[in-house]
Design a protein around this motif. Structure first.
Motif, PDB file in Angstrom:
ATOM      1  N   GLU A 169      22.050  42.088  38.081  1.00 10.67           N
ATOM      2  CA  GLU A 169      23.328  42.260  37.390  1.00 10.67           C
ATOM      3  C   GLU A 169      24.426  41.701  38.290  1.00 10.67           C
ATOM      4  O   GLU A 169      24.577  42.134  39.429  1.00 10.67           O
ATOM      5  CB  GLU A 169      23.575  43.735  37.076  1.00 10.67           C
ATOM      6  CG  GLU A 169      22.521  44.352  36.179  1.00 10.67           C
ATOM      7  CD  GLU A 169      22.628  45.863  36.102  1.00 10.67           C
ATOM      8  OE1 GLU A 169      23.454  46.424  36.855  1.00 10.67           O
ATOM      9  OE2 GLU A 169      21.893  46.484  35.318  1.00 10.67           O
ATOM     10  N   VAL A 170      25.175  40.741  37.774  1.00  8.69           N
ATOM     11  CA  VAL A 170      26.171  40.039  38.586  1.00  8.69           C
ATOM     12  C   VAL A 170      27.569  40.379  38.059  1.00  8.69           C
ATOM     13  O   VAL A 170      27.918  40.000  36.938  1.00  8.69           O
ATOM     14  CB  VAL A 170      25.949  38.520  38.539  1.00  8.69           C
ATOM     15  CG1 VAL A 170      27.042  37.801  39.327  1.00  8.69           C
ATOM     16  CG2 VAL A 170      24.571  38.169  39.093  1.00  8.69           C
ATOM     17  N   PRO A 171      28.366  41.095  38.848  1.00  9.11           N
ATOM     18  CA  PRO A 171      29.741  41.378  38.409  1.00  9.11           C
ATOM     19  C   PRO A 171      30.610  40.127  38.483  1.00  9.11           C
ATOM     20  O   PRO A 171      30.445  39.299  39.381  1.00  9.11           O
ATOM     21  CB  PRO A 171      30.215  42.446  39.402  1.00  9.11           C
ATOM     22  CG  PRO A 171      29.388  42.225  40.632  1.00  9.11           C
ATOM     23  CD  PRO A 171      28.054  41.713  40.149  1.00  9.11           C
ATOM     24  N   LEU A 172      31.522  40.003  37.538  1.00  4.65           N
ATOM     25  CA  LEU A 172      32.452  38.875  37.495  1.00  4.65           C
ATOM     26  C   LEU A 172      33.865  39.400  37.305  1.00  4.65           C
ATOM     27  O   LEU A 172      34.060  40.482  36.747  1.00  4.65           O
ATOM     28  CB  LEU A 172      32.104  37.922  36.349  1.00  4.65           C
ATOM     29  CG  LEU A 172      30.830  37.079  36.506  1.00  4.65           C
ATOM     30  CD1 LEU A 172      30.554  36.303  35.228  1.00  4.65           C
ATOM     31  CD2 LEU A 172      30.950  36.122  37.682  1.00  4.65           C
ATOM     32  N   PRO A 173      34.872  38.651  37.780  1.00  4.59           N
ATOM     33  CA  PRO A 173      36.258  39.099  37.592  1.00  4.59           C
ATOM     34  C   PRO A 173      36.601  39.252  36.112  1.00  4.59           C
ATOM     35  O   PRO A 173      36.055  38.560  35.246  1.00  4.59           O
ATOM     36  CB  PRO A 173      37.078  37.967  38.237  1.00  4.59           C
ATOM     37  CG  PRO A 173      36.134  37.268  39.150  1.00  4.59           C
ATOM     38  CD  PRO A 173      34.775  37.396  38.536  1.00  4.59           C
ATOM     39  N   ARG A 174      37.506  40.164  35.836  1.00  2.00           N
ATOM     40  CA  ARG A 174      37.914  40.408  34.458  1.00  2.00           C
ATOM     41  C   ARG A 174      38.494  39.145  33.832  1.00  2.00           C
ATOM     42  O   ARG A 174      38.307  38.894  32.632  1.00  2.00           O
ATOM     43  CB  ARG A 174      38.939  41.542  34.421  1.00  2.00           C
ATOM     44  CG  ARG A 174      39.402  41.906  33.009  1.00  2.00           C
ATOM     45  CD  ARG A 174      40.421  43.036  33.022  1.00  2.00           C
ATOM     46  NE  ARG A 174      40.912  43.314  31.688  1.00  2.00           N
ATOM     47  CZ  ARG A 174      40.313  44.105  30.819  1.00  2.00           C
ATOM     48  NH1 ARG A 174      39.174  44.693  31.143  1.00  2.00           N
ATOM     49  NH2 ARG A 174      40.827  44.319  29.622  1.00  2.00           N
ATOM     50  N   SER A 175      39.176  38.338  34.634  1.00  2.00           N
ATOM     51  CA  SER A 175      39.767  37.113  34.096  1.00  2.00           C
ATOM     52  C   SER A 175      38.695  36.183  33.544  1.00  2.00           C
ATOM     53  O   SER A 175      38.876  35.545  32.501  1.00  2.00           O
ATOM     54  CB  SER A 175      40.592  36.404  35.170  1.00  2.00           C
ATOM     55  OG  SER A 175      39.768  36.072  36.289  1.00  2.00           O
ATOM     56  N   VAL A 176      37.552  36.097  34.244  1.00  2.00           N
ATOM     57  CA  VAL A 176      36.474  35.235  33.777  1.00  2.00           C
ATOM     58  C   VAL A 176      35.773  35.861  32.576  1.00  2.00           C
ATOM     59  O   VAL A 176      35.470  35.183  31.584  1.00  2.00           O
ATOM     60  CB  VAL A 176      35.468  34.965  34.917  1.00  2.00           C
ATOM     61  CG1 VAL A 176      34.278  34.154  34.415  1.00  2.00           C
ATOM     62  CG2 VAL A 176      36.155  34.240  36.063  1.00  2.00           C
ATOM     63  N   MET A 177      35.535  37.163  32.653  1.00  2.00           N
ATOM     64  CA  MET A 177      34.803  37.842  31.579  1.00  2.00           C
ATOM     65  C   MET A 177      35.569  37.771  30.260  1.00  2.00           C
ATOM     66  O   MET A 177      35.013  37.412  29.221  1.00  2.00           O
ATOM     67  CB  MET A 177      34.552  39.300  31.962  1.00  2.00           C
ATOM     68  CG  MET A 177      33.599  39.487  33.129  1.00  2.00           C
ATOM     69  SD  MET A 177      31.861  39.200  32.693  1.00  2.00           S
ATOM     70  CE  MET A 177      31.531  40.635  31.697  1.00  2.00           C
ATOM     71  N   HIS A 178      36.858  38.123  30.284  1.00  2.00           N
ATOM     72  CA  HIS A 178      37.618  38.285  29.042  1.00  2.00           C
ATOM     73  C   HIS A 178      38.365  37.022  28.629  1.00  2.00           C
ATOM     74  O   HIS A 178      38.577  36.811  27.439  1.00  2.00           O
ATOM     75  CB  HIS A 178      38.590  39.458  29.178  1.00  2.00           C
ATOM     76  CG  HIS A 178      37.897  40.798  29.160  1.00  2.00           C
ATOM     77  ND1 HIS A 178      37.780  41.569  28.035  1.00  2.00           N
ATOM     78  CD2 HIS A 178      37.259  41.483  30.145  1.00  2.00           C
ATOM     79  CE1 HIS A 178      37.108  42.674  28.311  1.00  2.00           C
ATOM     80  NE2 HIS A 178      36.786  42.644  29.582  1.00  2.00           N
ATOM     81  N   ASP A 179      38.757  36.216  29.590  1.00  2.00           N
ATOM     82  CA  ASP A 179      39.525  35.023  29.223  1.00  2.00           C
ATOM     83  C   ASP A 179      38.631  33.828  28.900  1.00  2.00           C
ATOM     84  O   ASP A 179      39.058  32.933  28.156  1.00  2.00           O
ATOM     85  CB  ASP A 179      40.485  34.640  30.361  1.00  2.00           C
ATOM     86  CG  ASP A 179      41.531  35.722  30.610  1.00  2.00           C
ATOM     87  OD1 ASP A 179      41.688  36.595  29.735  1.00  2.00           O
ATOM     88  OD2 ASP A 179      42.175  35.692  31.677  1.00  2.00           O
ATOM     89  N   GLU A 180      37.403  33.804  29.455  1.00  2.00           N
ATOM     90  CA  GLU A 180      36.567  32.621  29.278  1.00  2.00           C
ATOM     91  C   GLU A 180      35.237  32.915  28.582  1.00  2.00           C
ATOM     92  O   GLU A 180      34.835  32.182  27.673  1.00  2.00           O
ATOM     93  CB  GLU A 180      36.316  31.964  30.644  1.00  2.00           C
ATOM     94  CG  GLU A 180      37.617  31.608  31.359  1.00  2.00           C
ATOM     95  CD  GLU A 180      37.414  30.651  32.500  1.00  2.00           C
ATOM     96  OE1 GLU A 180      36.705  29.648  32.304  1.00  2.00           O
ATOM     97  OE2 GLU A 180      37.943  30.910  33.587  1.00  2.00           O
ATOM     98  N   LEU A 181      34.548  33.982  28.991  1.00  2.00           N
ATOM     99  CA  LEU A 181      33.260  34.277  28.362  1.00  2.00           C
ATOM    100  C   LEU A 181      33.425  34.946  26.997  1.00  2.00           C
ATOM    101  O   LEU A 181      32.623  34.701  26.092  1.00  2.00           O
ATOM    102  CB  LEU A 181      32.415  35.166  29.281  1.00  2.00           C
ATOM    103  CG  LEU A 181      32.019  34.563  30.631  1.00  2.00           C
ATOM    104  CD1 LEU A 181      31.076  35.506  31.369  1.00  2.00           C
ATOM    105  CD2 LEU A 181      31.352  33.202  30.448  1.00  2.00           C
TER     106      LEU A 181
END
Length: 212
Positions: A155-167
């Motif tokens: 499980e790889v955590p990612l910044p909220r900006s990447v998760m919600h703005d791009e993915l």
């Protein structure tokens, strides 16, 4: 081992070789090829490597890690070159290249692991992606989704900006949801995971789970 000490320069490599020799010795004992009173490895000493806490095989020295500003700069350049206003046709074929750079820089995912991500592998409510497969393209053959390297699922955590703005916009597109829909369509993802879990439970192979 004398030869290995000259050709294998890492302590871990010499420890691996000693482990192989120990396995051969135990096999010889078990098959009565060798008297158990005789230990060919008796007296063989290998100095242990002195490594920092946490400096395992997956450890990267902080001096070799890209800084946040460097990752953002590379991704911004990719967005500009690969966007619809780009001037190079070869680059405009990669509209998600900036996102891939951010996912690689902040999460450490390999390219094949990124290409193998699915909408159900992204957990927005928990802030991570479930890396459970990799896209493999053998030379001269059609690509397919295979196992992750070393079969290590993580499980790889990612910044909220990447998760919600791009993915998130990409996941909505894949699930056929309106871009303005709130919340993130996590219910659709969870329903698909549950459906796959139910299918896996019906199979005789107990190694099957929702992700494979």
């Amino acid at each position: 081992m004398d030869h290995a000490s000259k050709t294998i320069h890492s302590a871990r490599g010499r420890e691996d070789m000693r482990g192989c020799l120990a396995a051969l010795r135990n096999l010889a004992w078990r098959l009565d090829w060798l008297d158990r009173r005789i230990d060919p490895l008796d007296g063989l000493e290998i100095g242990r490597a002195s490594i920092l806490h946490g400096a395992t095989a997956h450890y990267i020295d902080p001096r070799l890690r890209p800084e946040t500003r460097q990752v953002n700069a590379m991704a911004a350049a990719a967005d500009a070159l690969c966007g619809p206003e780009g001037t190079d046709a070869r680059l405009t074929r990669l509209p998600l290249f900036g996102t891939k750079i951010r996912v690689a820089g902040f999460g450490g995912l390999r390219l094949g692991e990124q290409n193998g991500l699915r909408a159900i592998d992204v957990f927005f409510e928990r802030g991570y992606v479930h890396v459970n497969g990799s896209w493999i393209t053998p030379r001269g053959q059609a690509g397919f989704r295979g196992p992750v390297k070393n079969h290590v699922i993580r499980e790889v955590p990612l910044p909220r900006s990447v998760m919600h703005d791009e993915l998130l916009p990409r996941v909505k597109e894949l699930l056929g949801l309106p871009p303005t829909l709130a919340p993130a369509g996590g219910q659709c993802q969870e329903e698909e995971r549950q459906r796959r879990t139910t299918l896996a439970a019906r199979e005789a192979d107990k190694n099957l789970a929702w992700w494979n």
